[in-house]
Design an enzyme around this catalytic site. Structure first.
Site, PDB file in Angstrom:
ATOM      1  N   ASN A   1       0.851  -1.188   0.000  1.00 15.40           N
ATOM      2  CA  ASN A   1       0.000   0.000   0.000  1.00 15.40           C
ATOM      3  C   ASN A   1       0.889   1.241   0.000  1.00 15.40           C
ATOM      4  OD1 ASN A   1      -1.591   2.247   0.911  1.00 15.40           O
ATOM      5  ND2 ASN A   1      -3.166   0.813   1.564  1.00 15.40           N
TER       6      ASN A   1
ATOM      7  N   ASP B   1      -0.165   4.458  -0.161  1.00 13.62           N
ATOM      8  CA  ASP B   1      -0.895   5.682   0.196  1.00 13.62           C
ATOM      9  C   ASP B   1       0.012   6.730   0.828  1.00 13.62           C
ATOM     10  OD1 ASP B   1      -3.225   4.496  -0.661  1.00 13.62           O
ATOM     11  OD2 ASP B   1      -4.051   4.158   1.337  1.00 13.62           O
ATOM     12  N   HIS B   2       0.901   6.290   1.717  1.00 16.85           N
ATOM     13  CA  HIS B   2       1.672   7.265   2.489  1.00 16.85           C
ATOM     14  C   HIS B   2       2.850   7.844   1.723  1.00 16.85           C
ATOM     15  CE1 HIS B   2      -0.951   6.971   5.799  1.00 16.85           C
ATOM     16  NE2 HIS B   2      -0.737   5.684   5.972  1.00 16.85           N
TER      17      HIS B   2
ATOM     18  N   ARG C   1       3.579  18.721   0.936  1.00 17.76           N
ATOM     19  CA  ARG C   1       4.320  19.813   0.288  1.00 17.76           C
ATOM     20  C   ARG C   1       3.613  20.344  -0.939  1.00 17.76           C
ATOM     21  NH1 ARG C   1       6.082  23.516  -1.659  1.00 17.76           N
ATOM     22  NH2 ARG C   1       8.235  24.255  -1.937  1.00 17.76           N
TER      23      ARG C   1
ATOM     24  N   HIS D   1      -5.678   3.610  -1.699  1.00 19.61           N
ATOM     25  CA  HIS D   1      -7.023   3.937  -1.222  1.00 19.61           C
ATOM     26  C   HIS D   1      -7.392   5.323  -1.740  1.00 19.61           C
ATOM     27  CE1 HIS D   1      -9.863   4.405   2.536  1.00 19.61           C
ATOM     28  NE2 HIS D   1     -10.478   4.633   1.390  1.00 19.61           N
TER      29      HIS D   1
ATOM     30  N   ARG E   1      -9.679   7.945  -1.318  1.00 20.06           N
ATOM     31  CA  ARG E   1     -10.680   8.373  -0.351  1.00 20.06           C
ATOM     32  C   ARG E   1     -11.561   9.474  -0.928  1.00 20.06           C
ATOM     33  NH1 ARG E   1      -9.512   7.325   5.329  1.00 20.06           N
ATOM     34  NH2 ARG E   1     -10.951   9.038   5.652  1.00 20.06           N
TER      35      ARG E   1
ATOM     36  N   ARG F   1      -7.362  12.875   0.704  1.00 23.94           N
ATOM     37  CA  ARG F   1      -6.321  13.367   1.606  1.00 23.94           C
ATOM     38  C   ARG F   1      -4.925  12.944   1.178  1.00 23.94           C
ATOM     39  NH1 ARG F   1      -7.487  10.506   7.311  1.00 23.94           N
ATOM     40  NH2 ARG F   1      -9.429  11.617   6.958  1.00 23.94           N
TER      41      ARG F   1
ATOM     42  N   GLU G   1      -8.619   0.316  -2.922  1.00 31.84           N
ATOM     43  CA  GLU G   1      -9.472   0.409  -1.744  1.00 31.84           C
ATOM     44  C   GLU G   1     -10.405   1.601  -1.920  1.00 31.84           C
ATOM     45  OE1 GLU G   1      -6.446  -1.456   1.614  1.00 31.84           O
ATOM     46  OE2 GLU G   1      -6.817   0.701   1.583  1.00 31.84           O
TER      47      GLU G   1
ATOM     48  N   THR H   1      -7.940   4.023   8.578  1.00 34.42           N
ATOM     49  CA  THR H   1      -9.111   3.176   8.764  1.00 34.42           C
ATOM     50  C   THR H   1      -9.114   2.573  10.166  1.00 34.42           C
ATOM     51  OG1 THR H   1      -9.054   2.641   6.410  1.00 34.42           O
ATOM     52  CG2 THR H   1     -10.411   1.242   7.819  1.00 34.42           C
TER      53      THR H   1
ATOM     54  N   GLU I   1     -10.756  -9.265   3.443  1.00 30.27           N
ATOM     55  CA  GLU I   1      -9.480  -8.871   4.034  1.00 30.27           C
ATOM     56  C   GLU I   1      -9.740  -8.676   5.525  1.00 30.27           C
ATOM     57  OE1 GLU I   1      -6.184  -5.271   3.966  1.00 30.27           O
ATOM     58  OE2 GLU I   1      -7.092  -5.908   2.071  1.00 30.27           O
TER      59      GLU I   1
ATOM     60  N   HIS J   1      -3.604  -4.278   7.975  1.00 29.40           N
ATOM     61  CA  HIS J   1      -3.702  -3.182   8.938  1.00 29.40           C
ATOM     62  C   HIS J   1      -2.820  -3.448  10.166  1.00 29.40           C
ATOM     63  CE1 HIS J   1      -5.579   0.667   9.966  1.00 29.40           C
ATOM     64  NE2 HIS J   1      -5.394   0.296  11.214  1.00 29.40           N
ATOM     65  N   GLY J   2      -1.789  -2.623  10.285  1.00 28.23           N
ATOM     66  CA  GLY J   2      -0.909  -2.708  11.435  1.00 28.23           C
ATOM     67  C   GLY J   2       0.122  -3.816  11.356  1.00 28.23           C
TER      68      GLY J   2
ATOM     69  N   GLY K   1       1.353  -1.350   4.267  1.00 24.71           N
ATOM     70  CA  GLY K   1       1.734  -0.043   3.760  1.00 24.71           C
ATOM     71  C   GLY K   1       2.623   0.760   4.673  1.00 24.71           C
ATOM     72  N   HIS K   2       2.065   1.220   5.790  1.00 22.46           N
ATOM     73  CA  HIS K   2       2.765   2.179   6.641  1.00 22.46           C
ATOM     74  C   HIS K   2       4.126   1.681   7.088  1.00 22.46           C
ATOM     75  CE1 HIS K   2       3.661   4.458  10.367  1.00 22.46           C
ATOM     76  NE2 HIS K   2       3.154   5.436   9.676  1.00 22.46           N
TER      77      HIS K   2
END
Length: 254
Positions: A15, A17-18, A26, A58, A60, A64, A85, A116, A166, A205-206, A227-228
């Protein structure tokens, strides 16, 4: 620990996204801004070169991080699999039907959340989800539901005729030591329950470099979406190395 079977080697979806979160900090105009960086398409290509089996983003409703143009460019450039997503909203559904990702994962959205916070309530939202799932299926898109690991949510997924679920691993990832094994066992039971009902079992997630060993004891896992943790590791190790390190941990013996 008693042996659990079957334990597959799940595929890795990264993922990104970040990567977009960093860009948006920026360049609020996103990928359309002059000199906007980092580039999501480059990030996706690096993940694939390192061995990732798919790219997840994702889109959204509040935009964001990932923007519409990002998804268009990723659709054109991703050579493995694009997993989109999305919340169950008419606007994003039309974008998905235009982009035609291989997979869509329907997730809950709350504009006040940082990320999420839980699984989609497929029981309460059953009637609202039905037409969305039908349209995605008719377009040839595989549909997964991001749900908490509870039997009633899995049963709703079966009735919606989606391809898979998932499992939301956030409760396990954030659990204190006293309840960690309980949360992990809940995920194991849910995975067996979903598999027995013909659903593909994914998780996300996590999940990070520390808890991946425990996550791998969940049976029937087909895919992990992470992802993160990978993007965070990439700040120090580089994105290709971060993906390769996670893949090595996924492939290592339990």
């Amino acid at each position: 620990m008693k042996a659990r079977s079957p334990l597959n080697v799940p595929r890795l979806g990264v993922n990104i996204d970040h990567v977009a979160t960093l860009r948006q900090a920026r360049y609020p105009a996103g990928s359309e801004a002059r000199n906007a960086e980092p580039d999501l398409s480059v990030a996706a290509a690096l993940c694939e070169r390192a061995g990732a089996h798919g790219i997840t983003v994702h889109l959204r409703a509040d935009r964001r991080h990932v923007q519409d143009r990002d998804v268009e460019r990723l659709r054109a450039g991703v050579i493995t699999k694009l997993n989109l997503e999305m919340g169950n909203t008419p606007e994003i559904l039309e974008i998905a039907l235009g982009i035609l990702p291989e997979d869509v994962c329907l997730v809950p959205e709350n504009r006040r959340e940082i990320t999420t916070e839980g699984g989609l309530d497929a029981v309460t939202g059953f009637k609202q989800l039905q037409p969305t799932v039908r349209r995605l299926n008719a377009a040839g898109i595989r549909v997964n539901l991001f749900i908490d690991p509870f039997p009633e949510q899995i049963e709703a997924a079966v009735k919606l005729t989606v391809d898979g679920v998932e499992l939301h691993t956030g409760a396990f990832a954030g659990a204190p030591p006293a309840t960690r094994e309980e949360e992990l066992e809940r995920l194991r039971r849910a995975a067996v329950f979903a598999h027995e009902r013909g659903l593909q079992v994914n998780a996300g997630h996590g999940i990070n470099y520390v808890n991946i060993g425990a996550i791998k004891t969940i049976p029937h896992l087909a895919e992990l979406n992470i992802g993160h943790s990978i993007v965070s590791r990439a700040l120090f190790a580089g994105l290709e190395n971060a993906v390769a390190e996670m893949l090595a941990l996924i492939k290592a013996a339990v």
